[in-house]
Enzyme design. Sequence first.
Site: not given
Length: 395
Positions: A211, A249-250, A338
């Site tokens: 970030r 986003d889903s 990730c």
Amino acid sequence: MTRIHLVKGREKSLQRKHPWIFDGAVKEKNAAIPAGETVVVCDHNDNPLAIGAWSPASQLRIRVWSFDPSETIDREFFRRRIAQAVKMRENLGLLDPDGGCRLIYSESDLLPGIIVDRYGEFAVLQLLSAGAEFFRDIIAQTLLELPFIKGIFERSDSPVRQKEALALRAGHLAGETLPEKIIVRENGLDFEVNPAAGQKTGFYFDLRSAREKIRQLAAGKRVLNMFSYTGGFACAAFAGGAVSVVNADSSAPALEQCQRNLELNGFTGSYRNICGDVFKLLRKFESENAKFDMVILDPPKLIPGKSAMMRGCRAYQDLARLGFKLLAPGGILCNFSCSGAMNPELFQKITADGALEAGVNAAVIARLEQAPDHPTLLSVPETFYLNGLVSILTD
Ligand code: SAH
């Protein structure tokens, strides 16, 4: 305590302070020992080497608590280890009472199977192994002894518990009840978190350094923030002077939270939140010839296990290709993995192949990884999992 013996030659990883013992290395692998009970690990000559937790259902049959075979695993042991983990976060300047951080990161803090994230004065606990589960009450009480923790919520509902034959569980555990929403502050930004309903424990503290980097690079940019979750990168980009952000986003609840986080920080600028499948959306943007100055791609784990390696790598490459395609001249791609099975070299190769397929030249200007409260223990390289590359178009 039951003494368990290793097959000759299988003590090598223990000597290198690696805490995992697989069933194939254990002579008495089918011993009738209750899940989570503490055992003494000995070599084939009955010399004690370590103390660990027995997990009868898992291939990972023993996780070592201590490489000192004379150590007792009791309340004092957890007090010491937890104090050590807390001290490290204090040294890292991460104990701001209004903020949050990962307080305990499993093997990296010599507490295998135990994860604790701190949201202000509340701890969210995840127990992922039979040994951690065995000491659940002691761990909770010890956390509650910390002067800055007033309540504990449990999120032991990760599917990895099934590998240990542990049922999934979530709910209030000890101390004061967690409020439905908590606001945590990071670098002057406020994030509303719902640890009871959010993904993992609610917020991705591991992306803190990412970030920061995105904030540094965002000035004047039109940003495409894919797999946005609750808008951590969106807020960071606006804080750094981005002119617009498109989030996708889903998860509809994640996007609602994203919207609230943008409002909470006074970012009333130009943004759109799109609920849908990012893979489809990127293709739609490509067909429309849309262009952005910064594209962020932070998908969930696309290589959940070794068998998904090829498919996962192709998905990462597909994302990188589409991301590069959508960049305006001089644009910046921030792509992440990730997946623990990914390594930095392979991720760079995949990103390079994506650039090649997109027909662009790009150069890496920064490498990102999990923030320092998720340290990589040198003796346990598996504690490293987050790869990020920041690449800039060079022509
Ligand atoms: N970048 C986020 C964290 C991303 S976690 C942050 O800064 O906090 C991964 C996100 O991907 C989750 O929110 C999940 O809901 C979303 N997701 C998973 N598969 C998806 C898909 N195919 N399309 C869109 N979003 C997806």
